[in-house]
Write a protein that holds these residues in place. Structure first.
Motif, PDB file in Angstrom:
ATOM      1  N   UNK A  30      43.945  58.900  44.115  1.00  0.00           N
ATOM      2  CA  UNK A  30      43.439  59.410  42.698  1.00  0.00           C
ATOM      3  C   UNK A  30      42.515  60.603  42.911  1.00  0.00           C
ATOM      4  N   UNK A  42      48.414  52.878  39.553  1.00  0.00           N
ATOM      5  CA  UNK A  42      47.164  52.416  39.143  1.00  0.00           C
ATOM      6  C   UNK A  42      46.874  50.811  38.903  1.00  0.00           C
ATOM      7  N   UNK A  43      47.374  50.310  40.107  1.00  0.00           N
ATOM      8  CA  UNK A  43      47.498  48.891  40.068  1.00  0.00           C
ATOM      9  C   UNK A  43      48.551  48.016  39.492  1.00  0.00           C
ATOM     10  N   UNK A  44      49.160  48.830  38.760  1.00  0.00           N
ATOM     11  CA  UNK A  44      50.394  48.369  37.880  1.00  0.00           C
ATOM     12  C   UNK A  44      51.721  48.436  38.525  1.00  0.00           C
ATOM     13  N   UNK A  78      57.397  45.945  36.413  1.00  0.00           N
ATOM     14  CA  UNK A  78      56.967  44.801  35.538  1.00  0.00           C
ATOM     15  C   UNK A  78      57.150  45.806  34.133  1.00  0.00           C
ATOM     16  N   UNK A  79      57.297  46.801  33.961  1.00  0.00           N
ATOM     17  CA  UNK A  79      57.341  47.634  32.902  1.00  0.00           C
ATOM     18  C   UNK A  79      58.585  47.316  31.969  1.00  0.00           C
ATOM     19  N   UNK A 100      57.782  48.874  26.857  1.00  0.00           N
ATOM     20  CA  UNK A 100      56.340  49.356  27.161  1.00  0.00           C
ATOM     21  C   UNK A 100      56.738  50.816  27.772  1.00  0.00           C
ATOM     22  N   UNK A 136      54.965  53.779  26.201  1.00  0.00           N
ATOM     23  CA  UNK A 136      53.569  53.979  26.462  1.00  0.00           C
ATOM     24  C   UNK A 136      53.102  54.263  27.766  1.00  0.00           C
ATOM     25  N   UNK A 172      54.853  56.304  29.872  1.00  0.00           N
ATOM     26  CA  UNK A 172      55.207  57.828  29.878  1.00  0.00           C
ATOM     27  C   UNK A 172      54.018  58.552  29.507  1.00  0.00           C
ATOM     28  N   UNK A 211      51.012  58.232  29.961  1.00  0.00           N
ATOM     29  CA  UNK A 211      49.898  58.384  30.873  1.00  0.00           C
ATOM     30  C   UNK A 211      50.387  59.365  31.979  1.00  0.00           C
ATOM     31  N   UNK A 226      46.733  61.034  33.799  1.00  0.00           N
ATOM     32  CA  UNK A 226      46.182  60.770  34.903  1.00  0.00           C
ATOM     33  C   UNK A 226      46.768  61.543  35.992  1.00  0.00           C
TER      34      UNK A 226
END
Ligand SMILES: Nc1ncnc2c1ncn2[C@@H]1O[C@H](COP(=O)(O)OP(=O)(O)O)[C@@H](O)[C@H]1O
Ligand SMILES: [Mg+2]
Lengths: 331, 226
Positions: free
Chosen positions: B27, B62-64, B68-69, B73, B76, B78, B80, B157
């Motif tokens: 980050x 970011x932990x994701x 899984x997307x 989804x 949404x 994109x 970020x 981000x």
């Protein structure tokens, strides 16, 4: 200077899937939804006016293609219910030979009144028949028929209580042999023939109408396909920035609906003008009181069903076309 | 922020564009992806942005886990990320202002917020005066800055930039890189792909060299951050 979100908001999102929709309070979602649609409509208007000439041509093509199905719709909705009304007639029409003497006609009427099976009789001269025909079809037939090709007619009303199938048959034969009579026709007979023809015409025009309606779907689909291709970059960039397919599709759906509605509107105008040309009196609501076929021109139901058809074809064509482009850009 | 584990990408052509990439971007970090043309830089950025799906391996954002997307989804996710391309892909039928506003419009921001943010972005790239100009009236350097303003306007981000200076002369390229540094100073995480080593040589950021789809060297920061 732009400020980055505080790290804590980022941390809160950890281990979470991105939400399907922004997590807004309901009222904000409604506002967002309304705003999205307002924007899409605005874009659609821009699409339409951007190349105004091409749009006008497309709308007129749609309108002329819809004009025929719309006219059928009006004609047949006018015929509806008239069939039963006519089928109840239990009479005989006697078509007289042309140019027979007034005395012969007088003589014929006297002979007929003498018969017990005949309850009532009425005579219509050739001019009367033409006038009634004009009134009943609601069309100024001078434009369609040169001169007066119609014969004079005597209508007989039968006393059904005093007659049977055999007496009517012999009556029919007797009438046919009278001097000055050209043709004897039982009303139910010619009405049945008329409606057999009407049914055939109906089926053929339904087929034609379906074909034309399908053509409008293709025209609108193709217009929207070209439009979406023109805005290919915008679709691509929008998808990269997180636009949903629904968001990308929406302005094109509105464009399709606008094309369809405007096409439908001008189809109504064309139909109106067409009937006006056939008979300037057609739009008068109480045009005639003769209990027969009347054409009332466009009513509210006709107009709204043509507009609805246009809008549905618009949204359908646009849906198919825009989805094809959206799926092509599979990112 | 971004953890890449055993990432492999094979295109339909059968060629391995990336093989076993392991990489962490923290980050607030800014990194350069370097390497010759065809090394796999663009592929790596595309995988992070889900413009392509990996053949195997994982990307944790970011932990994701990006695997899984779902398609639903994806839009949404994109939002970020900010993208900057070699060609700024600006729309020529509208002003620079409206180009920058596009991602905010898509995300459904209110008009006053859009105006505020677009102006802030334009100010940051120094083009506030040209906001009403369509992009084709701007120089290529200015166009790229509009592209960057568009990428940062949603306050993403992460910003991913693929050869952002590829079309620019050295002067303008320096300017753009300076702009990225300033974005990094306000806390944005950046991954920038470039083949122009001379441009970034004396910039104090981590440089990851790709060669034939593998990490050849993961160069350290050459100067201290001031
Ligand atoms: N869409 C694609 N289909 C097939 N092969 C591709 C595609 N994109 C890139 N490649 C191949 O993958 C390798 C890496 O390409 P790329 O990631 O674009 O490299 P770079 O950005 O470092 O120049 C190259 O050999 C390229 O030919
Ligand atoms: Mg590349």
């Amino acid at each position: 200077m732009i400020k980055q979100e505080s790290p804590s908001t980022g941390a809160n999102r950890r281990h979470e899937l991105p939400p399907d929709k922004p997590q807004n309070p309901p009222i904000a979602n409604v506002r967002l939804w309304l705003n999205n649609h307002k924007q899409a409509l605005h874009r659609a208007k821009f699409h339409l006016t951007h190349n105004l000439f091409a749009s006008i041509v497309t709308i007129l093509v749609i309108a002329s293609t819809l004009t025929l199905p719309a006219s059928f719709q009006i004609l047949f909705s006018n015929l509806q219910g008239k069939e039963d009304q006519l089928a109840q007639h239990s009479g005989i029409s006697i078509f007289l030979q042309k140019n027979i003497a007034q005395e012969t006609i007088q003589q014929l009427q006297e002979q007929m009144t003498a018969k017990p099976e005949i309850k009532a009789l009425s005579y219509l001269s050739a001019a009367d028949v033409l006038a009634e025909f004009q009134a009943s079809v609601g069309i100024n037939s001078k434009k369609l028929l040169p001169g007066n090709p119609l014969p004079a007619v005597i209508y007989l009303t039968l006393d059904m209580a005093n007659s049977s199938a055999t007496t009517i048959q012999s009556l029919e034969q007797w009438l046919g042999e009278l001097h000055g009579v050209d043709l004897v026709q039982m009303d139910s007979q010619w009405i049945n023939q008329l409606f057999a023809i009407v049914d055939l015409v109906k089926n053929l025009s339904l087929l034609l109408a379906l074909f034309l309606i399908f053509s409008v779907l293709v025209i609108i689909g193709n217009t929207i396909r070209l439009l979406a291709q023109h805005y290919y970059d915008e679709i691509l960039v929008s998808k990269l920035m997180g636009a949903t397919d629904a968001y990308v599709r929406r302005p094109f759906l509105y464009s399709g609906v606008l094309f369809g509605l405007l096409g439908g509107f001008f189809a109504c105008v064309f139909v109106f003008l067409g009937f006006l040309w056939l008979d300037p009196e057609i739009t008068a609501v109480t045009h005639n009181s003769v209990n027969s076929l009347t054409i009332n021109g466009l009513n509210f139901t006709d107009i709204s069903s043509i507009l609805l058809l246009g809008a549905l074809l618009g949204i359908g064509g646009a849906w198919i076309a825009s989805n094809r482009i959206i799926n092509e850009i599979s990112i | 922020m971004i953890e890449i584990q055993h990432l492999r990408k094979q295109y339909a052509s059968g060629q391995d564009a990336l093989r076993n990439i392991n990489l962490t971007i923290s980050q607030g970090e800014m990194i350069f992806l370097t390497g010759k043309s065809g090394a796999g830089k663009s592929t790596l950025l595309k995988l992070i942005a889900l413009l392509e799906r990996p053949s195997s391996g994982n990307i944790i954002f970011d932990g994701l886990d990006l695997a899984d997307i779902s398609l639903r989804q994806l839009p949404y996710f994109r939002r970020r990320i900010g993208f900057v391309f070699q060609n700024p892909t600006l729309l020529h039928d509208r002003s620079s202002f409206d180009n920058i506003a596009l991602p905010l419009v898509i995300s459904g921001y209110a008009t006053d917020e859009i105006v505020k943010r677009v102006r802030a972005s334009l100010d940051l790239v120094g083009l506030l005066k040209k906001s009403q100009q369509p992009p084709q009236n701007l120089s290529s350097g200015e166009q790229q800055r509009i592209g960057i303003a568009r990428a940062i306007v949603t306050r993403p981000e992460v910003i991913l930039a693929d050869e952002p200076t590829g079309n620019l002369d050295p002067e303008l390229s320096k300017e753009i890189m300076g702009l990225f540094s300033r974005l990094n100073q306000v806390g944005i995480t950046l991954a920038i792909a470039t083949h122009d080593l001379s441009l970034i040589n004396d910039m104090p950021y981590k440089k990851i060299a790709l060669c034939n789809g593998s990490i050849a060297s993961s160069g350290e920061v050459t100067q201290s951050h001031d």
